[in-house]
Write an enzyme that holds these catalytic residues in place. Sequence first.
Site, PDB file in Angstrom:
ATOM      1  N   GLU A   1       7.146 -16.057  -9.286  1.00  0.00           N
ATOM      2  CA  GLU A   1       6.455 -14.813  -8.916  1.00  0.00           C
ATOM      3  C   GLU A   1       6.092 -13.945 -10.108  1.00  0.00           C
ATOM      4  O   GLU A   1       5.100 -13.241 -10.061  1.00  0.00           O
ATOM      5  CB  GLU A   1       7.232 -14.020  -7.852  1.00  0.00           C
ATOM      6  CG  GLU A   1       8.535 -13.454  -8.296  1.00  0.00           C
ATOM      7  CD  GLU A   1       9.285 -12.768  -7.168  1.00  0.00           C
ATOM      8  OE1 GLU A   1       8.657 -12.273  -6.232  1.00  0.00           O
ATOM      9  OE2 GLU A   1      10.514 -12.711  -7.248  1.00  0.00           O
TER      10      GLU A   1
ATOM     11  N   GLY B   1      -1.305  -0.774   6.714  1.00  0.00           N
ATOM     12  CA  GLY B   1      -1.185  -1.531   7.960  1.00  0.00           C
ATOM     13  C   GLY B   1      -2.452  -2.323   8.222  1.00  0.00           C
ATOM     14  O   GLY B   1      -3.315  -2.465   7.340  1.00  0.00           O
TER      15      GLY B   1
ATOM     16  N   CYS C   1       0.846  -1.184   0.000  1.00  0.00           N
ATOM     17  CA  CYS C   1       0.000   0.000   0.000  1.00  0.00           C
ATOM     18  C   CYS C   1       0.890   1.246   0.000  1.00  0.00           C
ATOM     19  O   CYS C   1       1.904   1.286   0.681  1.00  0.00           O
ATOM     20  CB  CYS C   1      -0.938   0.072   1.186  1.00  0.00           C
ATOM     21  SG  CYS C   1      -2.099  -1.269   1.316  1.00  0.00           S
TER      22      CYS C   1
ATOM     23  N   GLU D   1      16.454 -19.105  -5.604  1.00  0.00           N
ATOM     24  CA  GLU D   1      16.163 -17.758  -6.098  1.00  0.00           C
ATOM     25  C   GLU D   1      15.651 -17.811  -7.544  1.00  0.00           C
ATOM     26  O   GLU D   1      14.711 -17.104  -7.896  1.00  0.00           O
ATOM     27  CB  GLU D   1      17.424 -16.891  -5.959  1.00  0.00           C
ATOM     28  CG  GLU D   1      17.338 -15.482  -6.499  1.00  0.00           C
ATOM     29  CD  GLU D   1      16.247 -14.618  -5.873  1.00  0.00           C
ATOM     30  OE1 GLU D   1      15.617 -15.051  -4.886  1.00  0.00           O
ATOM     31  OE2 GLU D   1      16.006 -13.532  -6.406  1.00  0.00           O
TER      32      GLU D   1
HETATM   33  C1  F6R Z   1      11.156 -11.578  -4.328  1.00  0.00           C
HETATM   34  C2  F6R Z   1      10.881 -10.464  -3.443  1.00  0.00           C
HETATM   35  C3  F6R Z   1      10.446 -10.755  -2.053  1.00  0.00           C
HETATM   36  C4  F6R Z   1      11.306  -9.949  -1.072  1.00  0.00           C
HETATM   37  C5  F6R Z   1      10.799 -10.146   0.360  1.00  0.00           C
HETATM   38  C6  F6R Z   1      11.680  -9.430   1.369  1.00  0.00           C
HETATM   39  O1  F6R Z   1      11.537 -11.147  -5.592  1.00  0.00           O
HETATM   40  O2  F6R Z   1      11.014  -9.344  -3.811  1.00  0.00           O
HETATM   41  O3  F6R Z   1      10.529 -12.122  -1.792  1.00  0.00           O
HETATM   42  O4  F6R Z   1      12.625 -10.372  -1.199  1.00  0.00           O
HETATM   43  O5  F6R Z   1       9.495  -9.679   0.459  1.00  0.00           O
HETATM   44  O6  F6R Z   1      11.707  -8.064   1.121  1.00  0.00           O
HETATM   45  P1  F6R Z   1      12.802  -7.145   1.781  1.00  0.00           P
HETATM   46  O7  F6R Z   1      14.126  -7.571   1.237  1.00  0.00           O
HETATM   47  O8  F6R Z   1      12.429  -5.764   1.372  1.00  0.00           O
HETATM   48  O9  F6R Z   1      12.738  -7.358   3.255  1.00  0.00           O
END
Ligand code: F6R
Length: 613
Positions: free
Chosen positions: A493, A100, A2, A486
């Site tokens: 995704e 939130g 959001c 990965e």
């Molecule tokens: C995958 C992706 C998510 C983020 C995860 C953690 O491509 O973007 O899996 O890696 O939501 O996000 P951060 O690194 O911002 O804590």
Amino acid sequence: MCGIVGYIGERSASDVLIKGLKRLEYRGYDSAGVAVMNGKMLCSKGKGKVSNLEKTLKKNKIEGFLGIGHTRWATHGEPNDVNSHPHLSESGKIAVVHNGIIENYTTLKKNLIERGRTFQSQTDTEVIAQLIEEIYTTSADITFDRAIRLALKQIVGTYGLAILNSETPDRIFIARKGSPLLLGIGDNEMFVASDASPIVEYTNKVVYLDDGEMAIVTQDSYRVKTIDDFPLTKEVHELAMSLDAIEKAGYPHFMLKEIFEQPRSVADCMRGRLNHEEGTILLGGIEDVMDHLVKARRIVIAACGTSWHSALVGEYLFEQLAKTPVEVEYASEFRYRDPLIGEGDVLLVISQSGETADTLAALREAKKRGALVLGICNVVGSTISRETDAGVFTHAGPEIGVASTKAFTAQVVVLIMMALELGERKGILGQKEMKRYLTELMRIPSKIEYILEHSDEAIQKMAGLFTYAPNFLYLGRSFNFPVALEGALKLKEISYIHAEGYPAAEMKHGPIALIDEMMPVVVIAATDHTNDKMISNIQEVKARKGRIISIMNDDNPEVKELSEFHISIPSTIDCFSPLLTVIPLQLLSYYIAVNRGCNVDQPRNLAKSVTVE
Ligand code: F6R
């Protein structure tokens, strides 16, 4: 997760809000809306992308110089027109946008219904607007600001809030608990936003709100205080972000731009931190805690998604280069299982956004239990970067594409630098070895560049052949096992193809049953010390007629011979290999998703920064 934007000044509020929402759309794109004040509260909102809202506003323009806007990633209530933000109070005088989750909203809603209020939506946010109005209209001599504060006292949960009231038509009220908010100070104009991207083109002066704080923002002033009404003087920060960094620069998608930026982002991450001639590393952000790290019995790393995959690479790195035991945790699990962590332990959290709620919760839990908490973050000023005891920024530049790419490589570079530095301080790595590692590390950006230049076309062609494959398997060993995870995550995704990543040897304990002539198997065969074993695993796949796509070092005739398709990459030291092997996998998932007509930058159901648990 959001996005919030707000504006007060002399420009058309709707124009600023729409532009801002487009920049924030990576945070959620289920629906979008704006409320603008012009004598009365004018509101336009609906399901779908910001471009839909823009079309509506072109037809039915809303004029005004003060407004708030929102782009939504649905938590409570399906994404439809009614559940879109802003939410209005029953009288229509109060408008609220919210990031939130309000955990006690059902109880609050029930009470408000008993008091005669009627609700339009199924959202938790409407409860906030109604509750504030209920308090404001039923209490004698109460200011609107106090009504907000009293309402916030009753709310359990997390919020980033921007609120308008048509009875106080010269101000925006904002409040924060657990969901980021900042305000931008312009020249006779003010902005509020959930991150800096919508305001960077107008001003580089920002004030970050902390949890439990609120602000009253007018065209030429702002007052920050706690929600208990204690006035605060906040530091004004200068944004380092440039506008170019958040635009596509001619690429069709942010994701492709960010993949191609990696030679630069990896170099930026190392800049000023390495001296390969002397064999030394300087990580200013953790210099003061290095002694603590040297003495640490173990390091626990917590993260989510792609950052969790880089954490797994970190485990191999710290254990091999610094002989420090490491445990890698899903941040979401860590907090809820009464973790055995305390004084003498180090928790390292990794987060691109620095706002991921689960990672933040893990950080707070470990801190509460007395552990030293370190962070690796990309976003300067983010909550995680501010709450950790010390940390290292990745300096990869803004990552807008929802699928993380350049953040992964930058995180791995930081982990490499930390592990090398720790290994050197612990006397495990001598100067000669350090020089060898650093000299090679500095060659990585040009090796990434080489891969991008030489493999892009081949990967595009290969993607064409596998566009409609229903499943994919990714196999890797050692440092490249996390890369297999990965690669699979990237594919699922953005292209919605089911994909699994496995340690190559684990395949024969179950997943091998899936292999037939329809199954593409991506093998990451670029770590020297596991090459022979990997060849055996490839043969196991081949014997079951699986279609082998290999990512291999230039000089690997055996793997080449066994593969239906291969992408050759330059060799490097095994522990740096993920920085190279991940690049073809990013490109492969990108091109497959494009071929399938998927929205690469905004995949369904996802949002960039997951600020709810
Ligand atoms: C995958 C992706 C998510 C983020 C995860 C953690 O491509 O973007 O899996 O890696 O939501 O996000 P951060 O690194 O911002 O804590």
